[in-house]
Design a protein around this motif. Structure first.
Motif, PDB file in Angstrom:
ATOM      1  N   LEU A 156       0.779   2.743  14.340  1.00 21.46           N
ATOM      2  CA  LEU A 156       0.893   1.355  13.872  1.00 21.46           C
ATOM      3  C   LEU A 156      -0.399   0.853  13.226  1.00 21.46           C
ATOM      4  O   LEU A 156      -1.498   1.231  13.655  1.00 21.46           O
ATOM      5  CB  LEU A 156       1.206   0.430  15.063  1.00 21.46           C
ATOM      6  N   TRP A 158      -2.850  -2.644  12.001  1.00 21.67           N
ATOM      7  CA  TRP A 158      -3.309  -3.823  12.741  1.00 21.67           C
ATOM      8  C   TRP A 158      -2.748  -5.136  12.186  1.00 21.67           C
ATOM      9  O   TRP A 158      -2.912  -6.180  12.800  1.00 21.67           O
ATOM     10  CB  TRP A 158      -4.849  -3.914  12.723  1.00 21.67           C
ATOM     11  N   LYS A 182       0.916   4.560  19.166  1.00 20.20           N
ATOM     12  CA  LYS A 182      -0.543   4.532  18.979  1.00 20.20           C
ATOM     13  C   LYS A 182      -0.849   3.286  18.137  1.00 20.20           C
ATOM     14  O   LYS A 182      -0.638   3.275  16.927  1.00 20.20           O
ATOM     15  CB  LYS A 182      -0.947   5.842  18.305  1.00 20.20           C
ATOM     16  N   GLU A 185      -6.842   0.577  16.387  1.00 20.76           N
ATOM     17  CA  GLU A 185      -7.963   0.241  17.281  1.00 20.76           C
ATOM     18  C   GLU A 185      -8.296  -1.237  17.225  1.00 20.76           C
ATOM     19  O   GLU A 185      -8.746  -1.821  18.211  1.00 20.76           O
ATOM     20  CB  GLU A 185      -9.201   1.055  16.872  1.00 20.76           C
ATOM     21  N   GLY A 214      -8.006   6.467  15.562  1.00 20.91           N
ATOM     22  CA  GLY A 214      -6.996   7.135  14.747  1.00 20.91           C
ATOM     23  C   GLY A 214      -7.343   8.593  14.519  1.00 20.91           C
ATOM     24  O   GLY A 214      -6.473   9.472  14.574  1.00 20.91           O
ATOM     25  N   GLU A 219      -4.566  11.597  15.189  1.00 19.33           N
ATOM     26  CA  GLU A 219      -4.610  12.992  14.708  1.00 19.33           C
ATOM     27  C   GLU A 219      -3.944  13.932  15.730  1.00 19.33           C
ATOM     28  O   GLU A 219      -3.174  14.823  15.355  1.00 19.33           O
ATOM     29  CB  GLU A 219      -6.083  13.372  14.481  1.00 19.33           C
ATOM     30  N   GLY A 234       0.908   2.446   7.674  1.00 22.84           N
ATOM     31  CA  GLY A 234      -0.523   2.246   7.444  1.00 22.84           C
ATOM     32  C   GLY A 234      -0.844   2.472   5.984  1.00 22.84           C
ATOM     33  O   GLY A 234       0.015   2.299   5.109  1.00 22.84           O
ATOM     34  N   SER A 235      -2.065   2.874   5.723  1.00 23.17           N
ATOM     35  CA  SER A 235      -2.517   2.994   4.337  1.00 23.17           C
ATOM     36  C   SER A 235      -1.960   4.267   3.682  1.00 23.17           C
ATOM     37  O   SER A 235      -1.649   5.249   4.362  1.00 23.17           O
ATOM     38  CB  SER A 235      -4.046   3.037   4.307  1.00 23.17           C
ATOM     39  N   LEU A 257       3.858   2.596   3.658  1.00 23.25           N
ATOM     40  CA  LEU A 257       2.463   2.586   3.203  1.00 23.25           C
ATOM     41  C   LEU A 257       2.125   1.303   2.444  1.00 23.25           C
ATOM     42  O   LEU A 257       2.758   0.276   2.629  1.00 23.25           O
ATOM     43  CB  LEU A 257       2.199   3.841   2.376  1.00 23.25           C
ATOM     44  N   CYS A 295       1.626  -5.608   3.475  1.00 22.99           N
ATOM     45  CA  CYS A 295       1.960  -4.534   2.530  1.00 22.99           C
ATOM     46  C   CYS A 295       2.887  -5.034   1.435  1.00 22.99           C
ATOM     47  O   CYS A 295       2.902  -4.491   0.348  1.00 22.99           O
ATOM     48  CB  CYS A 295       2.602  -3.381   3.290  1.00 22.99           C
ATOM     49  N   GLU A 396      -4.789  -2.073  -3.835  1.00 21.13           N
ATOM     50  CA  GLU A 396      -4.335  -3.002  -2.803  1.00 21.13           C
ATOM     51  C   GLU A 396      -5.566  -3.673  -2.177  1.00 21.13           C
ATOM     52  O   GLU A 396      -6.356  -3.014  -1.506  1.00 21.13           O
ATOM     53  CB  GLU A 396      -3.557  -2.231  -1.731  1.00 21.13           C
ATOM     54  N   TYR A 462      14.761  -1.258   4.163  1.00 22.93           N
ATOM     55  CA  TYR A 462      13.345  -1.544   3.895  1.00 22.93           C
ATOM     56  C   TYR A 462      12.571  -0.233   3.793  1.00 22.93           C
ATOM     57  O   TYR A 462      12.690   0.634   4.661  1.00 22.93           O
ATOM     58  CB  TYR A 462      12.749  -2.409   5.019  1.00 22.93           C
TER      59      TYR A 462
HETATM   60  P1  NAP Z   1      -4.756   2.792   8.346  1.00 25.08           P
HETATM   61  O1  NAP Z   1      -6.217   2.758   8.301  1.00 25.08           O
HETATM   62  O2  NAP Z   1      -4.032   3.791   7.518  1.00 25.08           O
HETATM   63  O3  NAP Z   1      -4.359   2.967   9.888  1.00 25.08           O
HETATM   64  C1  NAP Z   1      -3.016   2.981  10.319  1.00 25.08           C
HETATM   65  C2  NAP Z   1      -2.928   3.689  11.653  1.00 25.08           C
HETATM   66  O4  NAP Z   1      -3.255   5.058  11.469  1.00 25.08           O
HETATM   67  C3  NAP Z   1      -3.915   3.148  12.684  1.00 25.08           C
HETATM   68  O5  NAP Z   1      -3.322   3.173  13.953  1.00 25.08           O
HETATM   69  C4  NAP Z   1      -5.035   4.174  12.614  1.00 25.08           C
HETATM   70  O6  NAP Z   1      -5.810   4.213  13.796  1.00 25.08           O
HETATM   71  C5  NAP Z   1      -4.232   5.433  12.425  1.00 25.08           C
HETATM   72  N1  NAP Z   1      -4.990   6.581  11.930  1.00 25.08           N
HETATM   73  C6  NAP Z   1      -6.234   6.612  11.348  1.00 25.08           C
HETATM   74  N2  NAP Z   1      -6.589   7.880  11.082  1.00 25.08           N
HETATM   75  C7  NAP Z   1      -5.563   8.666  11.475  1.00 25.08           C
HETATM   76  C8  NAP Z   1      -5.328  10.071  11.462  1.00 25.08           C
HETATM   77  N3  NAP Z   1      -6.235  10.938  10.978  1.00 25.08           N
HETATM   78  N4  NAP Z   1      -4.160  10.534  11.941  1.00 25.08           N
HETATM   79  C9  NAP Z   1      -3.221   9.689  12.429  1.00 25.08           C
HETATM   80  N5  NAP Z   1      -3.396   8.355  12.496  1.00 25.08           N
HETATM   81  C10 NAP Z   1      -4.549   7.845  12.010  1.00 25.08           C
HETATM   82  O7  NAP Z   1      -4.097   1.378   7.964  1.00 25.08           O
HETATM   83  P2  NAP Z   1      -4.539  -0.067   8.485  1.00 25.08           P
HETATM   84  O8  NAP Z   1      -5.828  -0.403   7.844  1.00 25.08           O
HETATM   85  O9  NAP Z   1      -4.399  -0.119   9.967  1.00 25.08           O
HETATM   86  O10 NAP Z   1      -3.372  -0.983   7.876  1.00 25.08           O
HETATM   87  C11 NAP Z   1      -3.373  -1.486   6.595  1.00 25.08           C
HETATM   88  C12 NAP Z   1      -2.524  -0.622   5.679  1.00 25.08           C
HETATM   89  O11 NAP Z   1      -1.208  -0.499   6.223  1.00 25.08           O
HETATM   90  C13 NAP Z   1      -2.337  -1.247   4.316  1.00 25.08           C
HETATM   91  O12 NAP Z   1      -2.456  -0.254   3.322  1.00 25.08           O
HETATM   92  C14 NAP Z   1      -0.915  -1.784   4.358  1.00 25.08           C
HETATM   93  O13 NAP Z   1      -0.305  -1.915   3.111  1.00 25.08           O
HETATM   94  C15 NAP Z   1      -0.243  -0.772   5.218  1.00 25.08           C
HETATM   95  N6  NAP Z   1       0.972  -1.336   5.816  1.00 25.08           N
HETATM   96  C16 NAP Z   1       2.199  -0.920   5.356  1.00 25.08           C
HETATM   97  C17 NAP Z   1       3.362  -1.493   5.875  1.00 25.08           C
HETATM   98  C18 NAP Z   1       4.720  -1.098   5.361  1.00 25.08           C
HETATM   99  O14 NAP Z   1       5.706  -1.472   5.980  1.00 25.08           O
HETATM  100  N7  NAP Z   1       4.828  -0.388   4.258  1.00 25.08           N
HETATM  101  C19 NAP Z   1       3.273  -2.454   6.870  1.00 25.08           C
HETATM  102  C20 NAP Z   1       2.004  -2.842   7.309  1.00 25.08           C
HETATM  103  C21 NAP Z   1       0.865  -2.276   6.782  1.00 25.08           C
HETATM  104  P3  NAP Z   1      -7.188   3.351  13.913  1.00 25.08           P
HETATM  105  O15 NAP Z   1      -6.863   1.958  13.620  1.00 25.08           O
HETATM  106  O16 NAP Z   1      -7.576   3.544  15.313  1.00 25.08           O
HETATM  107  O17 NAP Z   1      -8.115   3.945  12.901  1.00 25.08           O
END
Ligand code: NAP
Length: 494
Positions: A156, A158, A182, A185, A214, A219, A234-235, A257, A295, A396, A462
């Motif tokens: 998930l 944040w 998960k 953080e 993460g 991982e 996430g991203s 994403l 997002c 973004e 969605y």
């Molecule tokens: P992120 O940096 O990609 O992190 C997302 C999740 O992945 C966090 O729980 C992170 O943990 C974990 N993570 C980090 N490194 C990882 C690895 N090597 N393996 C597995 N998991 C890992 O994204 P964010 O900054 O939290 O969220 C913002 C992004 O999410 C934006 O790009 C947004 O557009 C996107 N988003 C998309 C949607 C959708 O529905 N399409 C919805 C909401 C957000 P840590 O936080 O502990 O690093």
């Protein structure tokens, strides 16, 4: 402005096998409050590979019992969870405001209510995760079973953790899977609380939460041979890495994403009797009341040249009225950005956009400080005269920054809107439904709204096109595809 008290500082253990647990290493990590710089809300365990192994093993042990239940028993559990989450909705909303910075009235309360609604919805349709029978003759019984995938990892972000957990957990549980969550953080507290509440009604191990980095916990889950599906939000950057790892070991994967979604305003949407509604919708679509940290934010505003100045001025005037402040205060429209890194990144994008030739600052964003309140606050920035090729129009920002681009011809605006590696959402404003729907059909996005900017309807599809993601889990059809696998059974009778 009032400054509301924060929830009491506490340790928030993980939940594994139905029990609150610390990390095996004994390490803890502070959770910071985005709206109050330097304020610690509590601590969560900093888990490692051994904790992940423990959670996955618990999920495996729980799987057969949960999977083989009559659907009505899973249904009862989900509906009981919904009732308990409803009772805790205000507590969860306050916790959301505290650990994400999302303002309580426009954002945090709707998030916790959406979570409840999703448990109700997927509890209600739990019997629909079912197969088919082929009429293959009197001596044949040919049927399919929709069997759960097994152990799922739900990773998930944040920005709105409860809502995003709601888009995974109830559907995956209804289908008979067990899940290891998960959280990010930066915002783990609401997820721990949700799992704690849900565990009152679930067999131990069916739903667990593991906290930590993460790069360590995420991982480990992604690589774990006993995790059958990774449902990642996430991203795009991390999503690409997740897909590479799960692709290598051929595990199911869904990716929700990033986005850089277009909002397209036709001239008729700026008529005297429509302008105010269009402006409200543009702001809602831009998700300013989530600090733009969404997002699906409609962060590229394409306005027809005939009404460009009129619309831009009206959008800027209305955005300037948004009240930035304490996320826990009911009067607040916009809370705080999640952390210093995100805050500095937003400022950097604004600096870069403002330095481009011909740019016009329609609304000057700025920091917000008040007595006793020092957080990562930034009011809306709106830039006009932007070119679709600039960095600020392509990447973004994930912050309260809207860029406006003029257009004159429908083909041209469709081309510009689609000129992006993202394809998550889009918003179209016109009372000419033929023009609006022609545009909607030509837009390369997974979710297009016409004449509205608001949130998802439960049960709708969605998910992203292009690099905004793969998979659909939110609708019933999407959840059946996303959380089950099909087994065909052919029986010769007699
Ligand atoms: P992120 O940096 O990609 O992190 C997302 C999740 O992945 C966090 O729980 C992170 O943990 C974990 N993570 C980090 N490194 C990882 C690895 N090597 N393996 C597995 N998991 C890992 O994204 P964010 O900054 O939290 O969220 C913002 C992004 O999410 C934006 O790009 C947004 O557009 C996107 N988003 C998309 C949607 C959708 O529905 N399409 C919805 C909401 C957000 P840590 O936080 O502990 O690093």
């Amino acid at each position: 402005m009032t400054i509301a008290p924060l929830p009491p500082v506490a340790d928030h253990p993980m939940i594994i096998d139905g029990q609150p647990v610390a990390a095996g290493s004994g390490e803890w990590a502070d959770v910071h409050c985005p709206g109050r710089r330097g304020t610690v809300l509590g601590r969560v365990p900093r888990a490692d590979q051994a904790d992940v192994d423990r959670a996955v093993a618990a999920a495996h042990r729980a799987l057969p019992g949960w999977r083989d239940l009559h659907f009505k028993d899973r249904q009862i559990a989900l509906l009981r969870i919904a009732d308990a989450l409803q009772d805790a909705a205000e507590e969860l909303a306050v916790l959301t405001a505290a650990d994400t910075g999302n303002a309580i009235r426009p954002q945090a309360r709707p998030e916790s209510q959406t979570l409840v609604n999703l448990f109700r919805y997927f509890g209600g349709v739990a019997g629909e995760f079912k197969g088919t029978v082929l009429p293959a003759g009197a001596d044949q019984l040919q049927y399919t079973r929709r069997e759960p995938l097994g152990v799922l990892a739900g990773i998930l972000p944040w920005n709105s953790p409860l809502m995003i957990a709601g888009m995974k957990v109830p559907a995956a549980l209804a289908a008979g899977n067990s899940i290891v969550l998960k959280p990010a953080e930066d915002a783990p507290l609401t997820i721990i609380r949700m799992v704690e509440i849900a565990n009152r009604f679930l067999p131990p191990g069916v739903l667990t939460v593991v906290t930590g980095r993460g790069s360590v916990v995420g991982e480990a889950l992604v690589r774990h041979p006993d995790v059958h599906k990774v449902s990642f939000t996430g991203s795009t950057e991390i999503g690409r890495h997740v897909a590479a790892v799960t692709g290598e070991r051929i595990a199911h994967t869904s990716l929700e994403l990033g986005g850089k979604s277009p909002t397209i305003v036709f001239p008729d949407a700026a008529a005297d009797d429509r302008l105010a509604e269009t402006v409200e919708g543009v702001l809602l679509g831009m998700r300013f009341t989530r600090q733009g940290q969404s997002c699906t934010a409609g962060s590229r505003l394409f306005v027809h040249a005939d009404v460009y100045d009129r619309v831009l001025d009206a959008v800027a005037a209305r955005a300037a009225e948004l009240v930035v402040g304490d996320p826990l205060d009911d009067a607040t429209d916009m809370g705080a950005l999640i952390n210093e890194k995100q805050y500095r990144s937003v400022l950097d994008y604004v600096r870069d956009g403002r330095a481009q030739p011909g740019v016009r600052v329609a609304l000057e964003g700025g920091p917000y400080r008040a007595e006793g309140l020092d957080g990562w606050y930034q009011s809306p920035t709106i830039l006009g005269g932007v070119d679709n090729t600039w960095r600020i129009a392509r990447e973004e920002v994930f912050g309260p920054v809207l860029v406006a681009i003029p257009w004159t011809d429908r083909d041209e605006v469709v081309r510009m809107a689609n000129d992006s590696h993202y394809g998550l959402a889009a918003y179209i404003w016109s009372r000419d439904l033929t023009a609006a729907l022609d545009t909607a059909h030509r837009i390369e996005s997974g979710w297009v709204q016409v004449n509205q900017g608001g949130g998802q309807v439960i049960g709708q599809s969605y998910g992203g096109y292009k690099q905004s993601g793969i998979g659909r889990e939110f609708s019933l059809e999407g959840a059946i595809e996303g959380f089950t696998q099909t087994k065909q059974i052919n029986v010769r009778l007699g």
